[in-house]
Design a protein around this motif. Structure first.
Motif, short mmCIF file in Angstrom:
data_model
loop_
_atom_site.label_atom_id
_atom_site.label_comp_id
_atom_site.label_asym_id
_atom_site.label_seq_id
_atom_site.Cartn_x
_atom_site.Cartn_y
_atom_site.Cartn_z
N SER A 1 0.83 -1.21 0.00
CA SER A 1 0.00 0.00 0.00
C SER A 1 0.86 1.25 0.00
CB SER A 1 -0.94 -0.01 1.21
OG SER A 1 -0.19 -0.06 2.41
N ARG A 2 1.94 1.24 0.75
CA ARG A 2 2.83 2.40 0.77
C ARG A 2 3.55 2.55 -0.58
NH1 ARG A 2 4.92 5.57 4.78
NH2 ARG A 2 6.87 6.65 4.29
N LEU B 1 -4.10 8.97 0.53
CA LEU B 1 -4.16 8.79 1.98
C LEU B 1 -4.05 10.10 2.74
CD1 LEU B 1 -3.74 5.86 1.05
CD2 LEU B 1 -2.30 5.52 3.07
N ARG C 1 -9.44 11.72 4.48
CA ARG C 1 -10.21 10.64 5.11
C ARG C 1 -11.10 9.98 4.05
NH1 ARG C 1 -11.74 9.40 10.29
NH2 ARG C 1 -13.74 8.32 10.53
N ALA D 1 -11.59 5.26 6.84
CA ALA D 1 -10.17 5.21 7.22
C ALA D 1 -9.64 6.62 7.41
CB ALA D 1 -9.36 4.47 6.16
N GLU E 1 -6.74 9.78 7.98
CA GLU E 1 -5.62 10.25 7.17
C GLU E 1 -4.36 9.44 7.49
OE1 GLU E 1 -4.96 14.40 7.54
OE2 GLU E 1 -7.03 14.96 7.13
N GLY E 2 -3.69 9.00 6.44
CA GLY E 2 -2.49 8.19 6.61
C GLY E 2 -2.75 6.71 6.79
N GLU E 3 -4.00 6.30 6.95
CA GLU E 3 -4.35 4.89 7.14
C GLU E 3 -4.83 4.29 5.82
OE1 GLU E 3 -7.23 4.61 10.18
OE2 GLU E 3 -5.94 5.41 11.76
N PRO E 4 -4.51 3.04 5.53
CA PRO E 4 -4.98 2.43 4.29
C PRO E 4 -6.48 2.16 4.35
CG PRO E 4 -3.86 0.80 5.64
CD PRO E 4 -3.66 2.13 6.32
N CYS E 5 -7.09 2.09 3.19
CA CYS E 5 -8.51 1.77 3.12
C CYS E 5 -8.75 0.32 3.52
CB CYS E 5 -9.04 2.01 1.69
SG CYS E 5 -9.18 3.75 1.25
N ARG E 6 -9.98 0.03 3.92
CA ARG E 6 -10.35 -1.31 4.37
C ARG E 6 -11.45 -1.87 3.48
NH1 ARG E 6 -7.04 -3.50 8.49
NH2 ARG E 6 -6.05 -1.72 9.51
N PRO F 1 -7.12 -4.75 5.12
CA PRO F 1 -6.58 -3.54 4.47
C PRO F 1 -6.45 -3.74 2.96
CG PRO F 1 -4.86 -4.75 5.62
CD PRO F 1 -6.13 -5.41 5.99
#
Length: 229
Positions: free
Chosen positions: A160-161, A176, A179, A185, A187-192, A207
């Motif tokens: 993802s990164r 990212l 939101r 998810a 900010e900075g978190e991957p989508c689920r 994720p």
């Protein structure tokens, strides 16, 4: 302390606490001999926040009992322990192939710190300040703390990164950075990947490597607003 310094200490104590004064000459000599026996290795003052008069004043203010030479010696030992606990041995300048000189310098530094003639060398002194000039030059040349070859090797472990960095490198907005309105998810978190069951509750929370399209659209709109602002 020397005998004359011990006598000066007893005179100072007598001014603050008259109960300790000895008027008989023989008793005064015995008192000086007793205090000198216990305080011969205790300095009168040091360059680093030790003064025997401070220890005396602190005892008289804190305790209703007359001060004893052991009270001063205990405060000095606490002072020594505190300094040694805050000290980290710096690397000696002696040749490491000469173990005798190396050990002598190391112990000499410790004794100086314990005696109050040298300031402790703490961990903060090792890590204080910014990076060295050669490190700054290397960071400017690479552009990142992680070299490109290492980043490429890490991409398979951080899919993802890797997708996110590839999009930013191509000039696309970072999805990212906003939101996700679909999976919530942050900010900075991957989508689920959240599947909804027949009862209306989520059945999955794995994720995603790629973000949801709505999130990418929001990131593009946010970048466009920043460019036009």
């Amino acid at each position: 302390m020397e005998r004359r310094e011990v006598a000066a200490v007893l005179a100072y104590i007598g001014r603050l606490d008259p109960r300790t004064i000895r008027t008989d000459a023989g008793e005064a000599r015995d008192q000086i001999a007793q205090w000198y026996e216990l305080l011969s290795d205790v300095p009168f003052t040091t360059d680093h926040h030790w003064d025997v008069r401070d220890a005396i004043r602190a005892h008289i203010l804190d305790s209703p009992y007359p001060i004893l030479p052991a009270d001063v010696a205990r405060r000095w030992r606490r002072y020594r322990r505190d300094r040694l606990h805050r000290h980290t041995d710096p690397t000696p300048v002696a040749n490491p192939d000469d173990p005798v000189a190396w050990r002598t310098e190391l112990l000499g530094t410790r004794h100086a710190v314990a005696a109050g003639t040298l300031a402790p060398s703490t961990h903060r002194q090792i890590t204080s300040g910014g990076p060295s000039p050669d490190v700054e030059a290397r960071l400017r040349a690479i552009g990142s703390c992680i070299p490109p070859a290492v980043r490429t090797e890490l991409a398979r472990y951080r899919p993802s990164r890797a997708v996110r960095e590839a999009a930013v490198a191509q000039g696309h907005p970072d999805p990212l950075s906003v939101r996700c309105p679909w999976c919530q998810a942050g900010e900075g978190e991957p989508c689920r990947s959240r599947r909804i069951g027949l009862d209306g509750h989520a059945r999955g929370n794995a994720p995603r490597v790629t973000p949801h399209p709505t999130r990418a659209d929001l990131a593009g709109a946010a970048q466009a607003r920043k460019e036009t602002a």
